[in-house]
Design an enzyme around this catalytic site. Structure first.
Site, short mmCIF file in Angstrom:
data_model
loop_
_atom_site.label_atom_id
_atom_site.label_comp_id
_atom_site.label_asym_id
_atom_site.label_seq_id
_atom_site.Cartn_x
_atom_site.Cartn_y
_atom_site.Cartn_z
N TYR A 149 -20.90 -11.27 36.13
CA TYR A 149 -21.95 -10.26 36.04
C TYR A 149 -22.56 -10.24 34.64
O TYR A 149 -23.78 -10.39 34.48
CB TYR A 149 -21.35 -8.90 36.38
CG TYR A 149 -22.35 -7.76 36.41
CD1 TYR A 149 -23.26 -7.63 37.45
CD2 TYR A 149 -22.37 -6.79 35.39
CE1 TYR A 149 -24.16 -6.57 37.49
CE2 TYR A 149 -23.26 -5.74 35.43
CZ TYR A 149 -24.15 -5.62 36.48
OH TYR A 149 -25.05 -4.58 36.51
N GLU A 151 -22.35 -12.36 32.00
CA GLU A 151 -23.00 -13.59 31.53
C GLU A 151 -24.20 -13.95 32.41
O GLU A 151 -25.18 -14.51 31.92
CB GLU A 151 -22.01 -14.75 31.46
CG GLU A 151 -20.85 -14.53 30.49
CD GLU A 151 -21.24 -14.57 29.01
OE1 GLU A 151 -22.43 -14.41 28.66
OE2 GLU A 151 -20.33 -14.77 28.18
N ASN A 178 -24.92 3.23 32.48
CA ASN A 178 -24.39 3.84 33.73
C ASN A 178 -25.31 4.91 34.30
O ASN A 178 -25.59 5.91 33.64
CB ASN A 178 -23.02 4.48 33.46
CG ASN A 178 -21.99 3.46 33.04
OD1 ASN A 178 -22.14 2.80 32.02
ND2 ASN A 178 -20.95 3.31 33.83
P1 NAD Z 1 -26.96 -1.77 44.34
O1 NAD Z 1 -25.82 -2.66 44.66
O2 NAD Z 1 -27.08 -0.49 45.08
O3 NAD Z 1 -28.33 -2.57 44.49
C1 NAD Z 1 -28.46 -3.95 44.39
C2 NAD Z 1 -29.27 -4.44 45.58
O4 NAD Z 1 -29.47 -5.85 45.46
C3 NAD Z 1 -28.58 -4.19 46.92
O5 NAD Z 1 -29.48 -3.60 47.82
C4 NAD Z 1 -28.16 -5.59 47.37
O6 NAD Z 1 -28.09 -5.72 48.77
C5 NAD Z 1 -29.25 -6.44 46.74
N1 NAD Z 1 -28.87 -7.84 46.52
C6 NAD Z 1 -27.72 -8.32 45.98
N2 NAD Z 1 -27.76 -9.66 45.93
C7 NAD Z 1 -28.96 -10.04 46.44
C8 NAD Z 1 -29.59 -11.30 46.67
N3 NAD Z 1 -28.98 -12.45 46.34
N4 NAD Z 1 -30.83 -11.31 47.23
C9 NAD Z 1 -31.45 -10.16 47.58
N5 NAD Z 1 -30.90 -8.93 47.39
C10 NAD Z 1 -29.67 -8.88 46.82
O7 NAD Z 1 -26.90 -1.50 42.77
P2 NAD Z 1 -27.84 -0.60 41.84
O8 NAD Z 1 -26.94 0.32 41.11
O9 NAD Z 1 -28.98 -0.08 42.56
O10 NAD Z 1 -28.33 -1.70 40.79
C11 NAD Z 1 -29.63 -2.25 40.80
C12 NAD Z 1 -29.80 -3.15 39.60
O11 NAD Z 1 -29.63 -2.40 38.41
C13 NAD Z 1 -28.81 -4.31 39.55
O12 NAD Z 1 -29.46 -5.46 39.09
C14 NAD Z 1 -27.81 -3.84 38.54
O13 NAD Z 1 -27.19 -4.92 37.89
C15 NAD Z 1 -28.65 -3.01 37.60
N6 NAD Z 1 -27.85 -2.01 36.89
C16 NAD Z 1 -27.41 -0.86 37.52
C17 NAD Z 1 -26.65 0.06 36.81
C18 NAD Z 1 -26.16 1.34 37.44
O14 NAD Z 1 -25.50 2.12 36.76
N7 NAD Z 1 -26.47 1.66 38.67
C19 NAD Z 1 -26.31 -0.19 35.47
C20 NAD Z 1 -26.75 -1.36 34.89
C21 NAD Z 1 -27.54 -2.26 35.59
N1 UDP Z 2 -12.90 4.55 36.47
C1 UDP Z 2 -11.87 5.46 36.67
N2 UDP Z 2 -11.59 5.85 37.94
C2 UDP Z 2 -12.28 5.39 39.03
C3 UDP Z 2 -13.32 4.46 38.82
C4 UDP Z 2 -13.60 4.05 37.52
O1 UDP Z 2 -11.22 5.93 35.72
O2 UDP Z 2 -11.95 5.80 40.16
C5 UDP Z 2 -13.24 4.17 35.08
C6 UDP Z 2 -13.38 2.67 34.83
O3 UDP Z 2 -12.13 2.09 34.50
C7 UDP Z 2 -14.35 2.64 33.67
C8 UDP Z 2 -15.25 3.86 33.91
O4 UDP Z 2 -14.53 4.70 34.80
O5 UDP Z 2 -13.68 2.84 32.46
C9 UDP Z 2 -16.60 3.52 34.50
O6 UDP Z 2 -16.39 2.67 35.62
P1 UDP Z 2 -17.58 2.11 36.51
O7 UDP Z 2 -16.99 1.07 37.40
O8 UDP Z 2 -18.29 3.25 37.15
O9 UDP Z 2 -18.60 1.47 35.49
P2 UDP Z 2 -18.49 0.38 34.31
O10 UDP Z 2 -17.05 0.16 33.95
O11 UDP Z 2 -19.13 -0.83 34.86
O12 UDP Z 2 -19.23 1.03 33.21
#
Ligand code: NAD
Ligand code: UDP
Ligand code: UDP
Length: 319
Positions: A149, A151, A178
């Site tokens: 993820y 890289e 987040n």
């Molecule tokens: P999510 O998993 O709900 O959404 C990702 C979507 O992409 C899904 O609908 C999935 O079906 C689709 N998808 C996955 N692989 C695919 C492919 N090969 N072709 C077409 N569709 C594909 O996650 P999200 O939280 O909505 O995240 C959306 C974007 O934001 C992602 O790129 C994620 O890396 C980025 N992001 C989210 C967060 C967060 O906190 N939610 C934080 C950092 C980055």
């Molecule tokens: N985490 C936790 N309990 C859970 C799920 C996650 O303590 O049930 C912790 C996890 O280890 C991390 C933080 O919460 O330190 C955020 O996790 P998340 O997977 O939501 O996001 P990311 O680690 O990718 O920021």
């Protein structure tokens, strides 16, 4: 291709958590939306309420394959985002970020579309600088469980900047911290959905490690506002630009707040910390403030109340 102020906008990953909110907001602004998703982690339920709208089109497609459509703007969000989902098939995760970016950049090049990449605070890895400014290059393990993820997203950023320099594409790279809110996947193991569901079900709340690691949680509506403002900027604004809420909380504080709001009888239990789990994370958002006039408006308590209401309804419907 464009008539008046209506734009044709492609949103990859549009049936996911963030994508579905973005589809909703851009539709409300009067644009035509092409939502592309392979439904790996997204669902029809997230966009069911949009299907009746004649300006909304859903296409099942995997971005690792070429896509030939005509659009004015592209938001590239396709990628599983939670550790459980992106580690399920790590090779596919890297392909989605890297080949998906190449295909969407190739498309943007051909149709001269502006393109925004949903990057992530994970590009900073386990950061040695706190809070994290955009200029920080990060501390990322290239061969660990999170690397597919982290890289993959870093390589996608490289591709965006090379298409910008080499082919003069108008790019926008946003590093998302987040984010939480309604339509988070209930079973993807992310901390907010996990803790909220555990609290609502009266189950033990699982804290990994001692719960002292920190995260900074941004409510989805604030994030989407940042995306749209960034897309509206001129070609000189490329990012990368942090979008997140600088309010920093330990995971234990988050759990205690959720227990307080839900009046839950759940107890805190401790589980081993997953490998490479970052100790702390907080966005430095002065660039978003200056370039976009953006700052988050929704406090954690308020955002959690809305998220909890969504999951209460979800549990009632799935009882
Ligand atoms: P999510 O998993 O709900 O959404 C990702 C979507 O992409 C899904 O609908 C999935 O079906 C689709 N998808 C996955 N692989 C695919 C492919 N090969 N072709 C077409 N569709 C594909 O996650 P999200 O939280 O909505 O995240 C959306 C974007 O934001 C992602 O790129 C994620 O890396 C980025 N992001 C989210 C967060 C967060 O906190 N939610 C934080 C950092 C980055
Ligand atoms: N985490 C936790 N309990 C859970 C799920 C996650 O303590 O049930 C912790 C996890 O280890 C991390 C933080 O919460 O330190 C955020 O996790 P998340 O997977 O939501 O996001 P990311 O680690 O990718 O920021
Ligand atoms: N591509 C696509 N849709 C388009 C144009 C290109 O999916 O409308 C894909 C194409 O398959 C190619 C990739 O984008 O593999 C990169 O395109 P680019 O034009 O940059 O490179 P090239 O075609 O020269 O490899």
């Amino acid at each position: 291709m464009r008539y008046g102020s209506t734009k044709k906008i492609l949103i990859t990953g549009g049936a996911g958590f963030l994508g579905s909110h973005l589809c909703e907001r851009l539709l409300a602004q009067g644009h035509e939306i092409l939502c592309v998703d392979n439904f790996f982690t997204g669902s029809r339920r997230n966009i069911a309420h949009l299907l009746e709208n004649s300006r909304f089109e859903m296409m099942r497609h995997d971005v690792t394959f070429p896509l030939y459509v005509e659009v004015d703007e592209i938001y590239n969000l396709a990628c599983p985002a939670s550790p459980i989902h992106y580690q399920f098939d790590p090779v596919q995760t890297t392909k989605t970020s890297v080949i998906g970016a190449i295909n969407m950049l190739g498309l943007a090049k051909r149709v001269k579309a502006k393109i925004l990449q949903a990057s992530t605070s994970e590009v900073y890895g386990d950061p040695q600088i706190h809070p994290q400014p955009e200029s920080y290059w990060g501390n990322v393990n290239p061969i660990g469980y999170r690397s597919c993820y982290d890289e993959g997203k870093r390589c996608a950023e490289t591709l965006f900047f090379d298409y910008h320099r080499q082919h003069h594409l108008s790019i926008k790279v946003v590093r998302i911290f987040n984010t939480y809110g309604p339509r988070m996947h209930p079973n993807d193991g992310r901390v907010v959905s996990n803790i909220v569901l555990q609290a609502l079900r009266g189950e033990n709340i699982t804290l990994y490690g001692d719960g002292s690691q920190t995260r900074s949680f941004c409510y989805v509506d604030d994030l989407i506002e940042g995306f749209i403002r960034l897309m509206e900027t001129g070609p000189e604004v490329t990012g990368p630009i942090n979008i997140g809420n600088p309010g920093e909380f330990t995971i234990k504080q988050l759990a205690e707040l959720v227990i307080n709001i839900t009046n839950s009888k759940s107890k805190l239990v401790y589980r081993p910390l997953p490998p490479d789990d970052p100790r702390q994370r907080q966005p430095e958002i002065s660039m978003a403030n200056e370039a976009l006039g953006w700052q988050p408006k929704i406090e954690l308590r308020q955002g959690l109340e809305r998220t909890i209401a969504y999951f209460e309804k979800y549990l009632n419907e799935h009882a």
